[in-house]
Design a protein around this motif. Structure first.
Motif, PDB file in Angstrom:
ATOM      1  N   GLU A 167      12.326  47.097 -40.109  1.00 43.39           N
ATOM      2  CA  GLU A 167      12.298  45.643 -39.996  1.00 43.39           C
ATOM      3  C   GLU A 167      12.630  45.185 -38.579  1.00 43.39           C
ATOM      4  N   GLN A 168      13.270  46.055 -37.810  1.00 42.79           N
ATOM      5  CA  GLN A 168      13.690  45.709 -36.462  1.00 42.79           C
ATOM      6  C   GLN A 168      12.640  46.188 -35.463  1.00 42.79           C
ATOM      7  N   GLY A 169      12.105  45.277 -34.660  1.00 46.50           N
ATOM      8  CA  GLY A 169      11.117  45.658 -33.669  1.00 46.50           C
ATOM      9  C   GLY A 169       9.711  45.628 -34.232  1.00 46.50           C
ATOM     10  N   GLU A 170       8.748  45.941 -33.389  1.00 43.95           N
ATOM     11  CA  GLU A 170       7.337  45.856 -33.755  1.00 43.95           C
ATOM     12  C   GLU A 170       6.786  47.234 -34.111  1.00 43.95           C
ATOM     13  N   THR A 171       6.177  47.324 -35.278  1.00 46.20           N
ATOM     14  CA  THR A 171       5.548  48.568 -35.709  1.00 46.20           C
ATOM     15  C   THR A 171       4.205  48.751 -35.013  1.00 46.20           C
ATOM     16  N   ALA A 172       3.916  49.965 -34.584  1.00 43.64           N
ATOM     17  CA  ALA A 172       2.639  50.264 -33.935  1.00 43.64           C
ATOM     18  C   ALA A 172       2.156  51.632 -34.352  1.00 43.64           C
ATOM     19  N   VAL A 173       0.852  51.738 -34.574  1.00 47.79           N
ATOM     20  CA  VAL A 173       0.195  53.025 -34.853  1.00 47.79           C
ATOM     21  C   VAL A 173      -1.042  53.095 -33.980  1.00 47.79           C
ATOM     22  N   THR A 174      -1.160  54.132 -33.153  1.00 46.70           N
ATOM     23  CA  THR A 174      -2.275  54.212 -32.222  1.00 46.70           C
ATOM     24  C   THR A 174      -2.501  55.644 -31.758  1.00 46.70           C
ATOM     25  N   ASP A 175      -3.724  55.934 -31.350  1.00 44.42           N
ATOM     26  CA  ASP A 175      -3.996  57.218 -30.705  1.00 44.42           C
ATOM     27  C   ASP A 175      -4.191  57.044 -29.201  1.00 44.42           C
ATOM     28  N   ASP A 176      -3.901  55.834 -28.707  1.00 44.32           N
ATOM     29  CA  ASP A 176      -4.019  55.531 -27.278  1.00 44.32           C
ATOM     30  C   ASP A 176      -2.621  55.491 -26.660  1.00 44.32           C
ATOM     31  N   PRO A 177      -2.229  56.506 -25.900  1.00 47.03           N
ATOM     32  CA  PRO A 177      -0.868  56.547 -25.355  1.00 47.03           C
ATOM     33  C   PRO A 177      -0.559  55.403 -24.398  1.00 47.03           C
ATOM     34  N   SER A 178      -1.578  54.809 -23.783  1.00 44.23           N
ATOM     35  CA  SER A 178      -1.342  53.714 -22.837  1.00 44.23           C
ATOM     36  C   SER A 178      -0.798  52.471 -23.531  1.00 44.23           C
ATOM     37  N   GLU A 179      -0.968  52.366 -24.841  1.00 48.26           N
ATOM     38  CA  GLU A 179      -0.471  51.206 -25.576  1.00 48.26           C
ATOM     39  C   GLU A 179       1.037  51.285 -25.821  1.00 48.26           C
ATOM     40  N   LEU A 180       1.616  52.469 -25.615  1.00 46.96           N
ATOM     41  CA  LEU A 180       3.029  52.659 -25.924  1.00 46.96           C
ATOM     42  C   LEU A 180       3.770  53.301 -24.759  1.00 46.96           C
ATOM     43  N   GLU A 181       3.477  52.861 -23.564  1.00 45.71           N
ATOM     44  CA  GLU A 181       4.097  53.481 -22.388  1.00 45.71           C
ATOM     45  C   GLU A 181       5.584  53.173 -22.292  1.00 45.71           C
ATOM     46  N   GLU A 182       6.016  52.030 -22.838  1.00 42.90           N
ATOM     47  CA  GLU A 182       7.431  51.683 -22.798  1.00 42.90           C
ATOM     48  C   GLU A 182       8.226  52.648 -23.676  1.00 42.90           C
ATOM     49  N   ARG A 183       9.348  53.117 -23.185  1.00 47.09           N
ATOM     50  CA  ARG A 183      10.158  54.092 -23.915  1.00 47.09           C
ATOM     51  C   ARG A 183      10.783  53.457 -25.154  1.00 47.09           C
ATOM     52  N   ASP A 184      10.752  54.169 -26.251  1.00 45.93           N
ATOM     53  CA  ASP A 184      11.381  53.714 -27.490  1.00 45.93           C
ATOM     54  C   ASP A 184      11.761  54.940 -28.297  1.00 45.93           C
ATOM     55  N   TYR A 185      13.041  55.067 -28.566  1.00 43.73           N
ATOM     56  CA  TYR A 185      13.594  56.221 -29.292  1.00 43.73           C
ATOM     57  C   TYR A 185      12.933  56.395 -30.650  1.00 43.73           C
ATOM     58  N   TYR A 186      12.527  55.283 -31.273  1.00 43.43           N
ATOM     59  CA  TYR A 186      11.976  55.338 -32.628  1.00 43.43           C
ATOM     60  C   TYR A 186      10.458  55.488 -32.604  1.00 43.43           C
ATOM     61  N   THR A 187       9.980  56.445 -31.826  1.00 46.59           N
ATOM     62  CA  THR A 187       8.557  56.762 -31.754  1.00 46.59           C
ATOM     63  C   THR A 187       8.354  58.208 -32.177  1.00 46.59           C
ATOM     64  N   LEU A 188       7.379  58.428 -33.037  1.00 47.28           N
ATOM     65  CA  LEU A 188       7.024  59.794 -33.404  1.00 47.28           C
ATOM     66  C   LEU A 188       5.528  60.003 -33.212  1.00 47.28           C
ATOM     67  N   ALA A 189       5.118  61.253 -33.280  1.00 46.95           N
ATOM     68  CA  ALA A 189       3.713  61.594 -33.076  1.00 46.95           C
ATOM     69  C   ALA A 189       3.290  62.627 -34.106  1.00 46.95           C
ATOM     70  N   TYR A 190       2.044  62.519 -34.533  1.00 45.22           N
ATOM     71  CA  TYR A 190       1.443  63.529 -35.390  1.00 45.22           C
ATOM     72  C   TYR A 190       0.392  64.237 -34.554  1.00 45.22           C
ATOM     73  N   ALA A 191       0.565  65.530 -34.357  1.00 49.31           N
ATOM     74  CA  ALA A 191      -0.346  66.324 -33.525  1.00 49.31           C
ATOM     75  C   ALA A 191      -1.040  67.367 -34.384  1.00 49.31           C
ATOM     76  N   GLU A 192      -2.354  67.394 -34.294  1.00 49.84           N
ATOM     77  CA  GLU A 192      -3.148  68.334 -35.082  1.00 49.84           C
ATOM     78  C   GLU A 192      -4.159  69.018 -34.177  1.00 49.84           C
ATOM     79  N   LYS A 193      -4.259  70.332 -34.277  1.00 54.70           N
ATOM     80  CA  LYS A 193      -5.218  71.070 -33.474  1.00 54.70           C
ATOM     81  C   LYS A 193      -6.632  70.543 -33.721  1.00 54.70           C
ATOM     82  N   ALA A 194      -7.362  70.288 -32.649  1.00 53.80           N
ATOM     83  CA  ALA A 194      -8.696  69.704 -32.764  1.00 53.80           C
ATOM     84  C   ALA A 194      -9.646  70.602 -33.549  1.00 53.80           C
TER      85      ALA A 194
END
Length: 230
Positions: A188-215
């Protein structure tokens, strides 16, 4: 007379489990280690029941040990006299501050009875937020990726504490991964974001995770045949 470690879930108040809510309402005092967990707990208990504990933002191990000893000294007598809850975002046993308190109590206050109430972790809720299916038999590795780290190896990974997305992204792409990022998922705190574009989330935020899958990862489930037959 028990100390309960209560997982609050990823941050939305209605994702606290029924058992967790019941423990919070019954506890004589509810200790919170930080602002975000405090705000979630306040959705379920009156502010008069909240007890704050001070933990310094430092990597100095001596200062941290001193803080945890002080926290244990505060919590232990209350837990010997009644029921006390220590709340934490996510699950108390998954990369949580609660582990430090538990070990400190075991060392200096071994008579305190302790019980853990599990909570929904962002490391599992990510699957819903990112639209990822972790099917039966799938392999999935959990890794930390703070300060630009980009661990590699398994075909699929969930990375948490992704604080330098550009650096982490570069390393993962070079290693052959497709990556999707989620920030403040089910919070509820802060703005939720889901993206595959790293430039959209350049600002540091501890509550960021990533899902990485071999192409080139190939996953064939038993029910995939239904799509071919249809």
């Amino acid at each position: 007379m028990t100390l309960y470690g209560v997982g609050l879930g990823p941050g939305e108040a209605d994702l606290v489990t029924v058992r967790g809510k019941r423990v919070l309402e019954h506890a004589d005092v509810v200790y919170s280690p930080g602002r975000l967990s405090r705000s979630v707990a306040l959705e379920h208990v009156d502010e008069s029941k909240i007890g704050d504990l001070d933990f310094p933002m430092t990597k100095d191990e001596e200062k941290l040990r001193t803080a945890w000893k002080a926290a244990a000294a505060e919590v232990a007598p209350r837990a010997m006299e009644g029921d006390v809850a220590f709340v934490t975002l996510g699950d108390p046993n998954v990369y949580s501050t609660f582990g430090h308190l538990r070990r400190t109590l075991e060392a200096f206050h071994p008579d305190v009875d302790l019980e853990v109430v599990p909570g929904v972790s962002a490391m599992t809720a990510f699957a819903t937020a990112l639209g990822v299916e972790v099917e039966a038999g799938a392999g999935l590795s959990l890794r930390e990726a703070a300060d630009g780290a980009s661990p590699t190896g398994p075909g699929r990974m969930i990375l948490f504490k992704v604080t330098d997305i550009p650096a982490t992204h570069e390393g993962l792409v070079e290693a052959g991964y497709d990556v999707t990022y989620g920030r403040r998922l089910f919070m509820e705190q802060g703005e939720t974001a889901v993206t595959d574009d790293p430039s959209e989330l350049e600002e540091r935020d501890y509550y960021t995770l990533a899902y990485a899958e071999k192409a080139d990862l190939v996953v064939e489930s038993a029910t995939a045949a239904f799509e071919r037959d249809g």
